[in-house]
Design a protein around this motif. Structure first.
Motif, PDB file in Angstrom:
ATOM      1  N   ALA A 151      -3.582  -6.823  -5.155  1.00  0.00           N
ATOM      2  CA  ALA A 151      -3.472  -6.950  -6.608  1.00  0.00           C
ATOM      3  C   ALA A 151      -4.848  -6.827  -7.265  1.00  0.00           C
ATOM      4  O   ALA A 151      -4.998  -6.185  -8.306  1.00  0.00           O
ATOM      5  N   VAL A 154      -5.859  -3.145  -7.183  1.00  0.00           N
ATOM      6  CA  VAL A 154      -5.097  -2.328  -8.139  1.00  0.00           C
ATOM      7  C   VAL A 154      -5.566  -2.624  -9.562  1.00  0.00           C
ATOM      8  O   VAL A 154      -5.756  -1.706 -10.363  1.00  0.00           O
ATOM      9  N   ARG A 155      -5.793  -3.906  -9.860  1.00  0.00           N
ATOM     10  CA  ARG A 155      -6.226  -4.258 -11.218  1.00  0.00           C
ATOM     11  C   ARG A 155      -7.589  -3.629 -11.526  1.00  0.00           C
ATOM     12  O   ARG A 155      -7.813  -3.121 -12.638  1.00  0.00           O
ATOM     13  N   ARG A 160      -4.117  -3.928 -15.837  1.00  0.00           N
ATOM     14  CA  ARG A 160      -2.943  -4.794 -15.649  1.00  0.00           C
ATOM     15  C   ARG A 160      -1.635  -4.039 -15.875  1.00  0.00           C
ATOM     16  O   ARG A 160      -1.586  -3.070 -16.620  1.00  0.00           O
ATOM     17  N   ILE A 164       6.023  -5.406 -13.096  1.00  0.00           N
ATOM     18  CA  ILE A 164       5.956  -5.301 -11.635  1.00  0.00           C
ATOM     19  C   ILE A 164       7.408  -5.421 -11.168  1.00  0.00           C
ATOM     20  O   ILE A 164       8.128  -6.340 -11.586  1.00  0.00           O
ATOM     21  N   GLY A 182      -0.754 -12.626  -6.379  1.00  0.00           N
ATOM     22  CA  GLY A 182      -1.078 -11.235  -6.696  1.00  0.00           C
ATOM     23  C   GLY A 182      -0.424 -10.792  -7.995  1.00  0.00           C
ATOM     24  O   GLY A 182      -1.037 -10.097  -8.808  1.00  0.00           O
ATOM     25  N   THR A 185      -2.338 -12.147 -10.804  1.00  0.00           N
ATOM     26  CA  THR A 185      -3.578 -11.380 -10.977  1.00  0.00           C
ATOM     27  C   THR A 185      -3.351 -10.072 -11.718  1.00  0.00           C
ATOM     28  O   THR A 185      -4.139  -9.672 -12.574  1.00  0.00           O
ATOM     29  N   LEU A 186      -2.254  -9.397 -11.351  1.00  0.00           N
ATOM     30  CA  LEU A 186      -2.050  -8.020 -11.798  1.00  0.00           C
ATOM     31  C   LEU A 186      -1.248  -7.878 -13.095  1.00  0.00           C
ATOM     32  O   LEU A 186      -1.393  -6.887 -13.812  1.00  0.00           O
TER      33      LEU A 186
END
Ligand code: DWN
Ligand code: SAH
Ligand code: ZN
Length: 405
Positions: A151, A154-155, A160, A164, A182, A185-186
């Motif tokens: 995550a 990817v972020r 963001r 998801i 994760g 986070t994302l």
């Protein structure tokens, strides 16, 4: 007793299937001696009510380059995921420069429609072979397991996500705390985490014990999902029952307080309190019915064979691994199983070593009976196999009970 992978509470075992192989490991003859086995048993957490396996199989044993399952193998599932994509495009993604991430995107059944619409997306998929099929459809994929560290990566690269999504994937991940951190986070502050998985209440109602196998680590209810979400600052804001895969729920999580829970979510949570899904009585009843189905199916198959009848399996599903190995069905009762997945054909079913053949073998010649392992696709399969019934053939089903049709 085990320790809950969600809350560390005590997990009480309620069914033991014994020694079982990997459900999607379709083996060659030379692999017979080295097959991996583990104890497949399932329990319920006394604290948070999450139903889960007692033992975990290392993820690399299950999800790798040769993982054979293709989401697009069913026309009904293709349509289901196209509709899912269209819905996201019209709602959560209907804003400037939206971004959607799918965990376990498999062959791109859902993300293809998003890619075709030109919308920013990313699939996270550890099984390299199926990920490559998605890429060939124009889907962007990161070939790795999703967890907290993924995550962060990817972020950093993409920013963001507004959505998801995970279909039949979150329930596959024992390290679910890392996944939820994760997601935290994302996900954008007002984003949603939407996931759909087999509904434990349906598994109990239909006694669909074959949903229990290595890959299916968790069996969700609205109650257990709500408790798990709360540990990570999320709230269960919507639920939607889905008819696919024998009865699922699509859960929507949002950051606590960011969205008003729907009446459907509140209603299902209330319903489950009365249903007593985690009660010992309910689970003992389920266990007794599983044994009855095993006994009924075995005596039916032995009777048919004893009278000189032929039986062929239809659909080399992951689910069928539990049925064949728990009940004790081998090639002497079911000489082969037909399946449309190229990677399964010419191989042998895990544990039982029943050969898997191409769909054309089904009519060459038609058997007297077909044991429908892919019972969740019954409508689709029976519609395309009407000639089998016309020729006098009959289907054997074991969900919700053993019957012939
Ligand atoms: O959760 C999971 C689900 C989404 O998919 C994974 N852990 C693994 C897999 O489970 P499964 O193998 O039990 O899924 P299905 O969708 O019930 O598998 C159907 C099987 O039947 C496939 O191998 C394809 C085959 N099939 C066929 O031969 N003819 C399917 C259809 C619709 C057909 O017409
Ligand atoms: N979403 C598809 C595929 C379900 S099969 C569908 O509903 O048909 C489960 C998928 O989850 C597999 O493709 C597997 O490789 C993937 N998977 C397993 N662990 C994962 C993880 N930690 N992160 C992302 N995907 C994972
Ligand atoms: Zn727990």
């Amino acid at each position: 007793m085990g320790e809950c992978r969600v809350c560390t509470g005590p997990v009480n075992e309620f069914f033991d299937f014994g020694r079982q192989p990997l459900s999607d490991a379709f083996v060659r003859k030379e692999d017979f001696a080295s097959e991996f086995f583990f104890r497949l048993a399932v329990g319920v957490c006394g604290s948070c009510s999450m139903v889960q396996l007692m033992n975990e199989v290392p993820r690399e044993h299950m999800f790798h380059e040769d993982y054979p399952y293709l989401s697009s193998g069913s026309a009904v599932m293709r349509a289901h995921f196209e509709r899912t994509a269209e819905r996201f495009l019209a709602t959560e993604l209907n804003k400037p420069d939206p971004f959607i991430v799918e965990l376990g995107c498999n062959d791109g059944a859902m993300l293809k429609a998003v890619a075709d619409a030109g919308v920013r997306h990313l699939g996270v998929e550890p099984s390299g072979g199926v990920a490559q099929v998605a890429e060939a459809k124009g889907v962007r994929v990161r070939k790795t397991f999703f967890e907290e560290s993924t995550a962060l990566e990817v972020r950093a690269a993409d920013g963001r996500a507004d959505v998801i999504f995970a279909a039949n994937t979150l329930c596959h991940i024992p390290y679910i705390g890392s996944v939820l951190r994760g997601v935290d986070t994302l996900l954008a502050p007002d984003g949603v985490f939407v996931f759909e998985d087999p509904y434990f209440a349906e598994i109990v109602r239909r006694t669909s014990f074959d949903q229990i196998y290595d890959e299916h680590f968790y069996f969700f209810t609205a109650q257990s999902v709500r408790a798990m979400a709360a540990r990570h600052g999320f709230e269960l804001v919507d639920v939607e029952p889905l008819p696919v895969h024998g009865g699922e729920i699509r859960y929507t999580l949002a950051r606590a307080g960011s969205r008003r829970p729907t009446e459907a979510a509140r209603e299902l949570l209330r319903e489950e309190v009365d249903a007593g899904l985690a009660d010992l009585d309910t689970l003992r009843g389920f266990a007794a019915r599983v044994e009855d189905i095993r006994d009924g199916l075995m005596s039916l198959l032995r009777d048919v064979r004893g009278q000189g009848g032929t039986v062929v399996g239809y659909g080399a599903t992951a689910k069928s691994c539990t049925v064949t190995n728990y009940c004790g069905i081998g090639p002497e009762l079911v000489p082969y199983v037909c399946d449309s997945t190229p990677a399964k054909q010419g191989r042998f079913m895990p544990g039982s070593h029943i050969p898997v053949r191409e769909p054309a073998a089904f009519a060459d010649p038609y058997p007297d009976y077909a044991l429908l392992f892919a019972w969740n696709h019954a409508e689709e399969i029976m519609a395309k196999e009407t000639a089998f019934k016309d020729a006098g053939g009959r289907w054997i089903l074991y969900v919700p009970d053993v019957h012939v049709t």
